[in-house]
Write a protein that holds these residues in place. Sequence first.
Motif, PDB file in Angstrom:
ATOM      1  N   GLN A 586       0.809  -1.217   0.000  1.00 44.91           N
ATOM      2  CA  GLN A 586       0.000   0.000   0.000  1.00 44.91           C
ATOM      3  C   GLN A 586       0.845   1.270   0.000  1.00 44.91           C
ATOM      4  N   TRP A 587       2.166   1.147  -0.094  1.00 38.64           N
ATOM      5  CA  TRP A 587       3.019   2.329  -0.043  1.00 38.64           C
ATOM      6  C   TRP A 587       2.910   3.139  -1.331  1.00 38.64           C
ATOM      7  N   LYS A 588       2.772   4.458  -1.183  1.00 39.43           N
ATOM      8  CA  LYS A 588       2.692   5.358  -2.333  1.00 39.43           C
ATOM      9  C   LYS A 588       4.040   6.008  -2.644  1.00 39.43           C
ATOM     10  N   HIS A 589       4.932   5.995  -1.661  1.00 39.28           N
ATOM     11  CA  HIS A 589       6.279   6.537  -1.848  1.00 39.28           C
ATOM     12  C   HIS A 589       7.287   5.557  -1.262  1.00 39.28           C
ATOM     13  N   ILE A 590       8.299   5.201  -2.047  1.00 41.32           N
ATOM     14  CA  ILE A 590       9.362   4.306  -1.590  1.00 41.32           C
ATOM     15  C   ILE A 590      10.684   5.042  -1.748  1.00 41.32           C
ATOM     16  N   LEU A 591      11.406   5.193  -0.640  1.00 40.15           N
ATOM     17  CA  LEU A 591      12.701   5.876  -0.638  1.00 40.15           C
ATOM     18  C   LEU A 591      13.786   4.852  -0.317  1.00 40.15           C
ATOM     19  N   VAL A 592      14.841   4.828  -1.120  1.00 38.93           N
ATOM     20  CA  VAL A 592      15.905   3.836  -0.950  1.00 38.93           C
ATOM     21  C   VAL A 592      17.241   4.542  -0.768  1.00 38.93           C
ATOM     22  N   ASP A 593      17.945   4.180   0.287  1.00 40.15           N
ATOM     23  CA  ASP A 593      19.263   4.752   0.579  1.00 40.15           C
ATOM     24  C   ASP A 593      20.361   3.832   0.039  1.00 40.15           C
ATOM     25  N   GLU A 594      21.537   4.395  -0.241  1.00 41.51           N
ATOM     26  CA  GLU A 594      22.715   3.643  -0.711  1.00 41.51           C
ATOM     27  C   GLU A 594      22.367   2.758  -1.911  1.00 41.51           C
ATOM     28  N   PHE A 595      21.696   3.340  -2.881  1.00 46.71           N
ATOM     29  CA  PHE A 595      21.216   2.554  -4.019  1.00 46.71           C
ATOM     30  C   PHE A 595      22.363   1.988  -4.848  1.00 46.71           C
ATOM     31  N   GLN A 596      23.539   2.611  -4.809  1.00 44.55           N
ATOM     32  CA  GLN A 596      24.652   2.132  -5.631  1.00 44.55           C
ATOM     33  C   GLN A 596      25.089   0.720  -5.246  1.00 44.55           C
ATOM     34  N   ASP A 597      24.709   0.267  -4.044  1.00 45.98           N
ATOM     35  CA  ASP A 597      25.109  -1.064  -3.578  1.00 45.98           C
ATOM     36  C   ASP A 597      23.962  -2.067  -3.630  1.00 45.98           C
ATOM     37  N   ILE A 598      22.874  -1.721  -4.296  1.00 48.64           N
ATOM     38  CA  ILE A 598      21.718  -2.613  -4.326  1.00 48.64           C
ATOM     39  C   ILE A 598      22.023  -3.839  -5.181  1.00 48.64           C
ATOM     40  N   SER A 599      21.507  -4.980  -4.756  1.00 49.91           N
ATOM     41  CA  SER A 599      21.689  -6.227  -5.501  1.00 49.91           C
ATOM     42  C   SER A 599      20.499  -6.443  -6.427  1.00 49.91           C
ATOM     43  N   MET A 600      20.636  -7.412  -7.322  1.00 49.03           N
ATOM     44  CA  MET A 600      19.543  -7.708  -8.237  1.00 49.03           C
ATOM     45  C   MET A 600      18.327  -8.243  -7.485  1.00 49.03           C
ATOM     46  N   ALA A 601      18.553  -9.035  -6.438  1.00 49.11           N
ATOM     47  CA  ALA A 601      17.426  -9.562  -5.662  1.00 49.11           C
ATOM     48  C   ALA A 601      16.659  -8.426  -4.994  1.00 49.11           C
ATOM     49  N   ARG A 602      17.377  -7.457  -4.432  1.00 47.22           N
ATOM     50  CA  ARG A 602      16.709  -6.313  -3.820  1.00 47.22           C
ATOM     51  C   ARG A 602      15.949  -5.500  -4.868  1.00 47.22           C
ATOM     52  N   MET A 603      16.553  -5.372  -6.055  1.00 46.86           N
ATOM     53  CA  MET A 603      15.892  -4.620  -7.119  1.00 46.86           C
ATOM     54  C   MET A 603      14.609  -5.311  -7.552  1.00 46.86           C
ATOM     55  N   GLN A 604      14.629  -6.620  -7.617  1.00 45.48           N
ATOM     56  CA  GLN A 604      13.423  -7.352  -7.999  1.00 45.48           C
ATOM     57  C   GLN A 604      12.337  -7.214  -6.935  1.00 45.48           C
ATOM     58  N   LEU A 606      11.961  -4.502  -5.094  1.00 43.27           N
ATOM     59  CA  LEU A 606      11.441  -3.157  -5.352  1.00 43.27           C
ATOM     60  C   LEU A 606      10.471  -3.159  -6.530  1.00 43.27           C
ATOM     61  N   GLN A 607      10.851  -3.839  -7.599  1.00 49.69           N
ATOM     62  CA  GLN A 607       9.997  -3.874  -8.785  1.00 49.69           C
ATOM     63  C   GLN A 607       8.654  -4.527  -8.480  1.00 49.69           C
ATOM     64  N   ALA A 608       8.669  -5.562  -7.643  1.00 50.43           N
ATOM     65  CA  ALA A 608       7.414  -6.208  -7.260  1.00 50.43           C
ATOM     66  C   ALA A 608       6.542  -5.249  -6.454  1.00 50.43           C
ATOM     67  N   LEU A 609       7.155  -4.494  -5.539  1.00 52.50           N
ATOM     68  CA  LEU A 609       6.403  -3.510  -4.754  1.00 52.50           C
ATOM     69  C   LEU A 609       5.768  -2.456  -5.662  1.00 52.50           C
ATOM     70  N   ILE A 610       6.504  -2.062  -6.692  1.00 51.41           N
ATOM     71  CA  ILE A 610       6.007  -1.029  -7.606  1.00 51.41           C
ATOM     72  C   ILE A 610       4.893  -1.581  -8.492  1.00 51.41           C
ATOM     73  N   GLN A 611       5.119  -2.765  -9.046  1.00 50.00           N
ATOM     74  CA  GLN A 611       4.141  -3.338  -9.977  1.00 50.00           C
ATOM     75  C   GLN A 611       2.822  -3.684  -9.300  1.00 50.00           C
ATOM     76  N   GLN A 612       2.883  -4.136  -8.052  1.00 48.16           N
ATOM     77  CA  GLN A 612       1.667  -4.552  -7.357  1.00 48.16           C
ATOM     78  C   GLN A 612       1.112  -3.470  -6.438  1.00 48.16           C
ATOM     79  N   GLY A 613       1.820  -2.359  -6.321  1.00 46.33           N
ATOM     80  CA  GLY A 613       1.376  -1.288  -5.435  1.00 46.33           C
ATOM     81  C   GLY A 613       0.514  -0.269  -6.151  1.00 46.33           C
ATOM     82  N   PRO A 614       0.094   0.782  -5.435  1.00 42.87           N
ATOM     83  CA  PRO A 614      -0.777   1.826  -5.998  1.00 42.87           C
ATOM     84  C   PRO A 614       0.019   2.863  -6.793  1.00 42.87           C
ATOM     85  N   SER A 615       0.743   2.399  -7.832  1.00 45.12           N
ATOM     86  CA  SER A 615       1.587   3.282  -8.660  1.00 45.12           C
ATOM     87  C   SER A 615       2.514   4.131  -7.798  1.00 45.12           C
ATOM     88  N   PRO A 616       3.321   3.507  -6.942  1.00 49.14           N
ATOM     89  CA  PRO A 616       4.159   4.290  -6.027  1.00 49.14           C
ATOM     90  C   PRO A 616       5.276   5.040  -6.744  1.00 49.14           C
TER      91      PRO A 616
END
Length: 753
Positions: A586-604, A606-616
């Motif tokens: 249900q999150w409308k805003h997602i803020l991510v810190d230290e994005f330069q160190d994000i892994s592919m699993a973490r990115m996936q 995030l993508q799931a949260l965005i795709q299934q969320g209320p257009s965050p």
Amino acid sequence: MHLLLLLGKNVIRKIIRTSFLGKFFSPIRQMIVTTDYVEVQYKNQETRQFSYQQSQGIAQRQQGFWGSRFSWHVAGQLLDYSLLNQEDLNDCFEQIVQASTVALNQNLVQSLKNFQTLAVQQYLRESSLATLQDTLVPLLQNYVTSQSIWQKQLHPEMLQQLDQMLSYLPLDQGKSVLRQQYEQQQLQQRQSFFEHIESNPLTEQQRLAVIRNDDRNLVLAAAGTGKTSVMVAKALDLIDSGLARRHEILILAYNNAAAKELRERLQKRSQSCGIAPEDCPEVMTFHALGRSILQQEKSSTHLSVFTEDPTKLEIWMTEWLSNYIQSDPDGLSRFIELSYQPVNAFDFKTKAEYDRYVRDHEYRTLQGERVRGYQELLIANWLFLHGITYQYEAPYITKRRIELGFDYRPDFYLTDAKVYLEHFGIDRQGKTRVDIPSQEYNAIIRKKRELHQSCGTTLLETYHYDWTENRLEKRLAQLMQQQQIPVTQKSAQEIFDVLNQAGMISSTAKRYVKSLAAIRVERLDRAAILKRLQQQNIAFAGRYADLLDQIHQAYCKKLQDDCSIDFDDMILQATDLIQPDAFHPQWKHILVDEFQDISMARMQLLQALIQQGPSPILTVVGDDWQSIYRFSGGKLELTTRFSDLVGSHSLTKLEKTYRYNNSIALTAGRFVMQNPEQYQKNVVTAAQVEQSAVYLLDSHTTDNQTLEDQVVQLIREIRQENTTASIAVLARYRYLLDNVKGRVRSTYSNIAY
């Protein structure tokens, strides 16, 4: 003659027939006009209805000799039919014009209202462009083509608004103007907030990072430019301005320490804008988020013993490899083969390049010697596996070896047979590695042969081309047969015992544990593993991929059997649970810190949260110059190739730093930007110096001064100029740093290493 169909109270259907020629050449049979819609009946038996509520223009007509023409923009298309019965069309045209104009005006009011909401009252999102492109743009385009007619039918105030909207077309160009206007508006309206949300007023770059709310937002923050201030200010601004409530904001930090710092900063700074601490948004790590999702969906969150004690994972891996070696018919040979990476010495362009490779890559035989190259390793292991005792680089037995001009040590001495074996690095034409003179090398070969002949010792020879032609082992077998040297293959158990006692299985297990971590964190299947190995030019890539995939499957089964999860599962399983029929974010805003160190699993995740969320809205903050977690799966390219891998976005660069001076900024910037993949930054420093503050010291010096002496002398000179100067010492290797620490700490304090 007029045709009227009476269908009930206040419902009248008028028919527009085609003209005489229209009966033959028009695609339609007739049109039926009602108070709610226009129906078109085609000759192919198709019938379509167009409601006045879908009107995007004002109906028009043209009189012609062969019949009338009718046109109307409606429902995203242009109805344009000629050869119509003139009398029929005239009879109902005013009704169509009136109904289409009323509906058009309503649609214009709604579209302009949407425009205000999407492009004026908030930052214009890329996804909103599609909405405006589908609704407002067709209306404006129709206005341009029929401007004189619209001016007769619409109110002057509406026409004025339409003229203003035209200045933003095409939207691909006008979007920049709209966004800049919104930014300037917010900079003024939120000035007080920006001045007081932190102990010091936010810089303009920081303020813009807070204001920009595209679907995806990338904030590149150089070291010391206040990225944490941006994260805190953006979260609190969303709440203070009424754009979101606390439970609609998710803040993700890389680790527990970063999450703790963000929570404390939010609690402290919320007071400056009148937000109660309990109204601050939640801050979590990715693992904590994953665990929370698993708990909400009643999935197991029992942590594996491997997460609590990494040594137990190494023990499990060692046991698995031992079973693999002993139970699989090809396991032993496969294990030995994959324990080394082949290298062709002829591929190196310079001696320095070759020496660097030898220094950084250790080739240790099954018998325990460290040899000089891969081909010598193959020979040593073949001799060992076939029961032939040998010594590596033993001194030649006669004192006459000095006649060669150096201390002659043949590559191998077969002790029982009293035979020497040399492996010569030449191809069939006698050519050598690029940095070795061929004539001199071949002359030395001849001298060695002459020495053995004169001393009555036997010299066996193998060559580089034996290996390149894939016949080195066959050559060795032939030489042993010629010299009648007994060859006895060691048993699998003997070889296993040697591997185990030498620690090769346990050391290999540690390497495969790291590989397993990469496979898990990046969700690699066998095909992806193979592709990754091939991209890195790893030899035996197919066999490596098979083994690593087997290890991964065995590990997953172990977790399943134990009814437990590891840290990767917290993210992987949570990602799989984010579905419409399971966890619905249900999150409308997602803020991510230290994005330069994000892994592919973490990115996936995030993508799931965005795709299934209320257009965050996703906002990520990071610095591609500070990526330090590649060893644990960090994918820097998600930052450097953000547009390609994540999508269209707003980009804000924080380039004013308070952490270091201009000399350090210039040196670091020049070095990092040698990589064309990095973002270009013009870092501005608050602290300015005239002289260089970066010093390069070489451990290889021509005088008698040690590296430690150089460091101490330089620190002394710096402290003489500035007694409070902050100093950091960097070293390529840990042992160099340890040596410097021991010397410097006895004299100076407050030095960072």
